[in-house]
Structure formats: C-alpha cells, structure tokens
Design a protein around this motif. Structure first.
Motif, PDB file in Angstrom:
ATOM      1  N   TYR A   1       0.810  -1.227   0.000  1.00  0.00           N
ATOM      2  CA  TYR A   1       0.000   0.000   0.000  1.00  0.00           C
ATOM      3  C   TYR A   1       0.843   1.275   0.000  1.00  0.00           C
ATOM      4  O   TYR A   1       0.299   2.376  -0.014  1.00  0.00           O
ATOM      5  N   ALA A   2       2.146   1.127   0.010  1.00  0.00           N
ATOM      6  CA  ALA A   2       3.007   2.305   0.095  1.00  0.00           C
ATOM      7  C   ALA A   2       2.740   3.300  -1.025  1.00  0.00           C
ATOM      8  O   ALA A   2       2.605   4.516  -0.792  1.00  0.00           O
ATOM      9  N   ALA A   3       2.653   2.794  -2.250  1.00  0.00           N
ATOM     10  CA  ALA A   3       2.440   3.687  -3.390  1.00  0.00           C
ATOM     11  C   ALA A   3       1.071   4.354  -3.315  1.00  0.00           C
ATOM     12  O   ALA A   3       0.930   5.563  -3.591  1.00  0.00           O
ATOM     13  N   LEU A   4       0.042   3.585  -2.953  1.00  0.00           N
ATOM     14  CA  LEU A   4      -1.316   4.158  -2.857  1.00  0.00           C
ATOM     15  C   LEU A   4      -1.373   5.231  -1.777  1.00  0.00           C
ATOM     16  O   LEU A   4      -1.976   6.297  -1.993  1.00  0.00           O
TER      17      LEU A   4
ATOM     18  N   ALA B   1      -6.501  -0.889  -8.706  1.00  0.00           N
ATOM     19  CA  ALA B   1      -6.735   0.030  -9.819  1.00  0.00           C
ATOM     20  C   ALA B   1      -5.573   1.000  -9.970  1.00  0.00           C
ATOM     21  O   ALA B   1      -5.138   1.309 -11.088  1.00  0.00           O
ATOM     22  N   HIS B   2      -5.069   1.500  -8.836  1.00  0.00           N
ATOM     23  CA  HIS B   2      -3.947   2.424  -8.893  1.00  0.00           C
ATOM     24  C   HIS B   2      -2.700   1.733  -9.422  1.00  0.00           C
ATOM     25  O   HIS B   2      -1.910   2.322 -10.190  1.00  0.00           O
ATOM     26  N   THR B   3      -2.508   0.462  -9.078  1.00  0.00           N
ATOM     27  CA  THR B   3      -1.335  -0.290  -9.556  1.00  0.00           C
ATOM     28  C   THR B   3      -1.437  -0.570 -11.048  1.00  0.00           C
ATOM     29  O   THR B   3      -0.457  -0.428 -11.798  1.00  0.00           O
ATOM     30  N   ASP B   4      -2.642  -0.928 -11.512  1.00  0.00           N
ATOM     31  CA  ASP B   4      -2.835  -1.335 -12.907  1.00  0.00           C
ATOM     32  C   ASP B   4      -2.982  -0.153 -13.845  1.00  0.00           C
ATOM     33  O   ASP B   4      -2.529  -0.202 -14.998  1.00  0.00           O
ATOM     34  N   ARG B   5      -3.665   0.906 -13.413  1.00  0.00           N
ATOM     35  CA  ARG B   5      -3.928   2.050 -14.300  1.00  0.00           C
ATOM     36  C   ARG B   5      -3.842   3.360 -13.495  1.00  0.00           C
ATOM     37  O   ARG B   5      -4.839   4.031 -13.254  1.00  0.00           O
ATOM     38  N   ALA B   6      -2.646   3.695 -13.124  1.00  0.00           N
ATOM     39  CA  ALA B   6      -2.409   4.871 -12.288  1.00  0.00           C
ATOM     40  C   ALA B   6      -2.858   6.161 -12.952  1.00  0.00           C
ATOM     41  O   ALA B   6      -3.143   7.158 -12.277  1.00  0.00           O
ATOM     42  N   SER B   7      -2.928   6.147 -14.303  1.00  0.00           N
ATOM     43  CA  SER B   7      -3.305   7.372 -15.016  1.00  0.00           C
ATOM     44  C   SER B   7      -4.808   7.508 -15.213  1.00  0.00           C
ATOM     45  O   SER B   7      -5.270   8.454 -15.862  1.00  0.00           O
ATOM     46  N   ASP B   8      -5.588   6.584 -14.686  1.00  0.00           N
ATOM     47  CA  ASP B   8      -7.053   6.640 -14.839  1.00  0.00           C
ATOM     48  C   ASP B   8      -7.570   7.943 -14.234  1.00  0.00           C
ATOM     49  O   ASP B   8      -7.382   8.218 -13.048  1.00  0.00           O
ATOM     50  N   PRO B   9      -8.231   8.803 -15.044  1.00  0.00           N
ATOM     51  CA  PRO B   9      -8.701  10.105 -14.538  1.00  0.00           C
ATOM     52  C   PRO B   9      -9.779   9.986 -13.462  1.00  0.00           C
ATOM     53  O   PRO B   9     -10.073  10.958 -12.763  1.00  0.00           O
ATOM     54  N   GLY B  10     -10.383   8.816 -13.333  1.00  0.00           N
ATOM     55  CA  GLY B  10     -11.443   8.661 -12.324  1.00  0.00           C
ATOM     56  C   GLY B  10     -10.930   8.340 -10.942  1.00  0.00           C
ATOM     57  O   GLY B  10     -11.662   8.460  -9.957  1.00  0.00           O
ATOM     58  N   LEU B  11      -9.661   7.943 -10.844  1.00  0.00           N
ATOM     59  CA  LEU B  11      -9.133   7.534  -9.538  1.00  0.00           C
ATOM     60  C   LEU B  11      -9.097   8.674  -8.503  1.00  0.00           C
ATOM     61  O   LEU B  11      -9.420   8.450  -7.340  1.00  0.00           O
ATOM     62  N   PRO B  12      -8.675   9.891  -8.872  1.00  0.00           N
ATOM     63  CA  PRO B  12      -8.686  10.973  -7.873  1.00  0.00           C
ATOM     64  C   PRO B  12     -10.071  11.198  -7.272  1.00  0.00           C
ATOM     65  O   PRO B  12     -10.202  11.465  -6.073  1.00  0.00           O
ATOM     66  N   GLY B  13     -11.086  11.071  -8.127  1.00  0.00           N
ATOM     67  CA  GLY B  13     -12.453  11.246  -7.616  1.00  0.00           C
ATOM     68  C   GLY B  13     -12.821  10.167  -6.618  1.00  0.00           C
ATOM     69  O   GLY B  13     -13.499  10.429  -5.613  1.00  0.00           O
ATOM     70  N   THR B  14     -12.363   8.940  -6.858  1.00  0.00           N
ATOM     71  CA  THR B  14     -12.640   7.848  -5.921  1.00  0.00           C
ATOM     72  C   THR B  14     -11.967   8.104  -4.580  1.00  0.00           C
ATOM     73  O   THR B  14     -12.529   7.833  -3.515  1.00  0.00           O
TER      74      THR B  14
END
Length: 658
Positions: A536-539, A611-624
């Motif tokens: 979880y360090a990166a997340l 999701a962050h590991t697989d697709r860190a550039s996903d624009p929806g992740l910040p909203g999550t």
C-alpha cells in the motif's frame, strides 16, 4: 449641656453626598442597616449584662420596634439595647467627619468604575447614613444602659449636625426619619406603609435573633405567640408589647427569627428545611440533599446548603442568578453571592451566615477577602464530599443529581485544580460496558483487561453517534470498554486531565489506536502486516498527494474492521467538535489538517489499490479517493469540505457500477 453644632468638613460633606446617592442601588436597604445596628446594640447589652452584675439595665424584653406615622411622614426604629453615651455619639456617629476623609476621597476619585467606588465606600462603614437616602432629617435619641441622661443627635445631612443632652430618654436608641415628601407619591417607596415595612423586614432581616415589632397598627394579636424559635436567646417576655412612650399595645412581630442554620440538625425537621429552601430558591420541589455546616475558631460562620432535585431553567445561561445568600449576624447582605461557591457549583442554593464580615462589603471586596476565599474552599469541599457520600450511600439520589448537574460539575475539572481528583472520583460516565448504568472511573479501572494501561474514551454528540463510529470497531471486536462522553464540556476537560489513578485517559479517535495488552502478535501476523505496508506504500503516497489540501497524512489503520476508512486527529490536535465549540464561544480557531486511515481489509480499499497499480493514469481515480475521504467524514458525523462536489462524484461512481 447646651446644644452643640458641628459643621461637616467640606470633604466630609462631599463624601456624605456621594455616599447618599451612590452606595446603594436599592433604597430599601436603609431599613436593613438600621435594624442591623439595633440588633448589634441588643447583642452588646446582653453580653454586658452577663459580664457586669451591677449594670442597671432592663433585659427582660429585648426587642426592636418600628413605628410609622403616615400623617407626620416619620419612621422610627427603636431598640432597648446598650445605647450610647454622649462621647459614643461624637465618636461613632461623627465618624464620617474624622480625619482621613481626604485620603479616602482621593482613592474614591481614582476608582476605575462605579463598582470599585462602591467597594471603597463599603470599607468605610457608613450604614447609618443611608437613612438620608429617604429622609430630609434624621434624629437620634439614645441613652446608654446604666446612665441617667441621654443624647439627642440631629442632622439634615447637608452641612451640619447638632448634639444635645436629653434629660429623659429610654434605655437604648431611637432613630426617627422625617421622610422625603416625594416618596409618598410612589407606593414602592412609601416607608410609612405597613405592607412595605413587612416586605423589607421579611426580605432582609427575617432571621434576626431579636423580635422586630411593628407598633401603632390596628390590633391583630402578637404573632410571636406561634412563631418558632421563641426559645432562642433574648426571647423572654414575648407576650408583652414594646416599652416606651408613644408605643401602643398589641404589636405585630415581623420576623420569623427561624435561623435554621444556627440550630442543631436534630432540632430541625426536614419540613422546616424544605420550607426554607423553597423560600430562598423559589422552587416548589423539595431539595435532594440538605448540607448543614458550622465553622468555629478564629473565623466563625454557619452555612445551610441545598442540592436541588432538578435544574433551574437558566442553569447554563450567563445571565442567571447564581450564588448563595450571604448574611452577617443574620442580616442579609447579598442575595446572590457568587464569591462563596465556585461557578461549577452554581446550582447550589442556601445561606451562609458569617460573624465578622463588614455589613457594607462589596462584590470586589468579597473576591479579595481572605475569609471569603476560605469559606469558598470549604463550601466546595463540603458539597463534593456530600456528593461522594450520596454516591456511596444513596445511589438513587446520586443518579438523579448526576443526571441533572453532572455536566456542570465537570466544568470544575477545568477550574478547580485542588479538587480535580475529587471531582473525577464523584463523576459518572456512560460506557460501552452497560447501556443503562453509567460507571465511575474507579469501576472502569477495576474492570480493565489484563495488560490494559489506558482509560479509553470517545467524545461525540450522542451515544448512538459514538457507538456507530468506525473508531469503535477494533475496540469492540477485542472487548475493550470505552467511555462515551457526549456533554459539550467533555470536549474540553479531557484535554486538560491527563490521567486518573495513574491511568492515562486516551481518545480512541486520536493518534494510533494503540490497543493495550492482548495476545502477542505472531511472526506470521507481523510478516503479513509488513507486506501490507509494502503493497500500500504507493497508494498511500498518491492519496496523500491527491488530498493534500484536506489531510496531512494517509496511513493504514489498525482500528478499523468493517468500515473502509476513518479520519483521526493527532494526539495533541484540537478535535473538530472542540473547534466548533470554541467558534460558538466567539473564539477564532484555525482549522487543522487531520489523518485519513484506510482499512486494508476492505474490498473498496483493496480495489482502489489494484486500480492504482494497474492504471495509475485513470482520470477517475482521484475522484474515488475524494469519495472515500468524504465517506470517512460522514461516518464520524462531519461534513465533506464540498458537499455538492462529493454528491456529484458519488453519483458518477454509482452510475459506473450500474
């Protein structure tokens, strides 16, 4: 001896005028002062008669008489006490003209406000001169017990006074006021009205030892025949009326003389105590507890305190009338003396009767007086010891008391450092151990799990809000008892009280969860925890960057077992609830950033990590990430920083899921 005329000095005349117009906000107290002087004279005669068997004085019917003449507009207050000699009159009644007045006036002029000026005047002892608030002329006729001739003193209070010898004068002192004509137009200040006289005596002098008789009224019987307390000193000869020229038979005794605080506890019925409580508190319900006190020695006083059975409606109002009644030798000095009891005991009602205080004592003097401070400390200790005894011996009474007044008593944890441990000892708190019965801190300690080092608590708006909080999950799962603190004052005092009986008080919503004791962590569990930190360090780093404007750190939680996330404060941070409390009090408190804790065992958090590991550039992740933070705020009862944005983001994620 011919009549002597004395001129008031210019400074003394100025002082007299200032005193007449400034010392009292209520003119009625002039009668209190004159009755008090008369009572002192009777006390002195009784003592002198005991000391001197040869004293030629009549002590068979010691009393105070009040006679009003409506037609002549005069009011006379008479006693048959010790009286004064010619020299006494010059020395005592002429005190205001003595040297030192200039220095006093200078202090008076330098006073910063009217209250401070009143305090200085209070030290001067000029109660007799309050007569000039209501009178155009004051005449004093007096004869000292054992002497043949009397003395006549007269003044209009303007510039001079006269002193003459009176060949015929009864034993004692008679003060006759020629009342101001303008007061006759207002019934509130018609001091020849028997109803007005009764009202003043009942309010200020009801507990004077000696009978206070209203003479010259229509026959109605001497009410002393049924008055309690007739057995007290000085009550001999109650059947006869007052003696002296011009007094008519069948006087009416105005004061009850029932100073219950001066009588032994076993001589007073609960019904009498209850009647007194209702009289001074204006409460129709009986008190919960009766607390008599008596202090003897270098400083003597008596007290009779009451714990109400229910709170008054203005208990938490800044404008409420608080404090107990202060008497000096059974003369009411102050209706609500706040200096005698601490503010956290403001619900206490009662009477304190001191022997040595000045009758003209002011609020400013009270706050600085060493004797008042001594009484203040002793009264507080006595009330707290009564609560402690009530808790041990009368639990039903204690439960009712704490339900109504516990939140107020806990204010003392912030102000009364000397009694802090005592207050903690008599306090009760809601607890997860029992939904119905609160607990004491000592009982909590007795139930601690093996190895537990802390007293755990959580503050909140309600029991339901606390029990539903994500912060409770690990503590509930592992069986740790948590105190539930829901009074507004709880938010404040827990930060000021570090421990009880050597056990630190620790909030479960602050810092690391820090569960005490329990089974030692296995090597396998340690390895699993280390692996989670790596996974979880990166997340955690990424979410910290995304939410940097709102949180100062994102970390894994050891307190969550069900919820995906929670928000906690650092150990020394001010909680949001306390920030809101300070702001409500008008204090500006800067909002601080808090810590977001994630539950690595929750599917939502685990899904976000993948999701962050697989697709860190996903624009929806910040909203999550924002949605998870907003959910954590809602779970603790707070509100997202931008509710409209949070609602929009949540709707988008729900739409995707469908």
């Amino acid at each position: 001896m011919p009549t002597e005329t004395f001129e008031f000095q210019v400074e003394a005349r100025q002082l007299l005028q200032m005193m007449i117009h400034s010392i009292y906000s209520n003119k009625d107290v002039f009668l209190r002062e004159l009755i008090s002087n008369a009572s002192d004279a009777l006390d002195k005669l009784r003592i002198e008669a005991l000391r001197d068997d040869a004293l030629d004085a009549d002590v068979s019917d010691l009393h105070i008489a009040i006679e009003a003449d409506r037609e002549a507009r005069t009011l006379t207050i008479r006693d048959n006490g010790i009286g004064m000699s010619h020299d006494d009159v010059v020395r005592l009644i002429g005190t205001i003209a003595k040297s030192g007045t200039g220095e006093f006036l200078q202090q008076l002029k330098e006073a910063k406000n009217e209250a401070a000026a009143e305090g200085l005047i209070g030290q001067f002892g000029v109660g007799f001169y309050s007569s000039f608030m209501v009178a155009d002329e004051v005449t004093l006729l007096t004869r000292r017990a054992g002497e043949d001739k009397g003395t006549l003193w007269t003044s209009t209070g303007q510039g001079s006074y006269t002193i003459a010898t009176a060949d015929e004068a009864p034993q004692g002192t008679a003060v006759t006021l020629r009342l101001k004509p303008e007061d006759a137009e207002d019934r509130m200040f018609d001091y020849t009205d028997p109803a007005k006289i009764r009202e003043i005596v009942k309010r200020y002098s009801d507990f004077i030892t000696w009978p206070i008789r209203l003479v010259g009224q229509e026959p109605g019987g001497d009410r002393e025949a049924t008055a309690d307390g007739a057995e007290e000193d000085g009550a001999e000869g109650e059947e006869s009326g007052p003696q002296g020229a011009g007094e008519r038979p069948e006087p009416e005794t105005l004061n009850s003389r029932k100073a219950l605080w001066a009588r032994p506890r076993n001589e007073v019925s609960d019904a009498e105590y209850h009647e007194l409580y209702k009289h001074i508190s204006h409460d129709w319900a009986d008190p919960l507890e009766i607390i008599p006190m008596r202090a003897e020695g270098t400083f003597e006083y008596q007290a009779l305190l009451f714990l109400p059975s229910r709170p008054q409606h203005d208990l938490f109002s800044q404008d409420s009338k608080r404090g107990v009644q202060l008497y000096v030798k059974r003369v009411l000095i102050m209706e609500n003396c706040e200096a005698l009891v601490p503010d956290y005991l403001r619900f206490v009602k009662g009477v304190v009767d001191a022997a040595d205080l000045s009758l003209n004592v002011s609020r400013e003097i009270l706050q600085q007086d060493r004797q008042i401070q001594l009484m203040h400390r002793r009264l507080a200790k006595k009330v707290l010891s009564t609560v402690k005894e009530m808790k041990a011996k009368r639990p039903d009474n204690y439960a009712a008391f704490w339900r109504h007044f516990g939140a107020v008593v806990k204010e003392g944890l912030l102000s009364d450092f000397d009694n802090r441990d005592t207050i903690l000892g008599v306090s009760s708190f809601a607890t997860t151990n029992d939904a119905e019965q609160p607990t004491s801190l000592q009982d909590y300690i007795d139930r601690m799990k093996e190895g537990q080092q802390h007293i755990f608590y959580m503050t909140g708006e309600s029991r339901n809000a606390v029990e539903s909080s994500p912060h409770m999950e690990a503590f509930r799962e592992k069986g740790y008892e948590v105190l539930i603190l829901t009074d507004p004052v709880d938010e404040v005092w827990v930060g000021a009280v570090p421990e009880f009986q050597g056990k630190e008080l620790r909030s479960i919503a602050k810092g690391e969860a820090g569960l005490d004791g329990g089974e030692e962590e296995t090597e396998e569990a340690k390895a699993e925890r280390e692996q989670q930190r790596e996974d979880y360090a990166a997340l955690l780093t990424w979410m910290g960057e995304q939410l940097s404007e709102s949180v100062k750190e994102v970390r894994l939680s050891s307190r969550l077992t069900v919820s995906p996330a929670c928000v906690v404060s650092d150990q020394n941070d001010v909680t949001p609830a306390l920030q809101n409390l300070y702001r409500a009090m008008g204090q500006d408190v800067p909002a601080g950033k808090r810590i977001l804790e994630l539950n690595p065992g929750h599917p939502l958090v685990e899904g976000l990590r993948r999701a962050h590991t697989d697709r860190a550039s996903d624009p929806g992740l910040p909203g999550t990430a924002e949605v998870i933070y907003g959910m954590a705020l809602l779970a603790e009862g707070s509100q997202p920083d931008d509710p409209a944005r949070f609602t929009k983001l949540l709707a988008e994620r729900l739409e995707r899921a469908l």
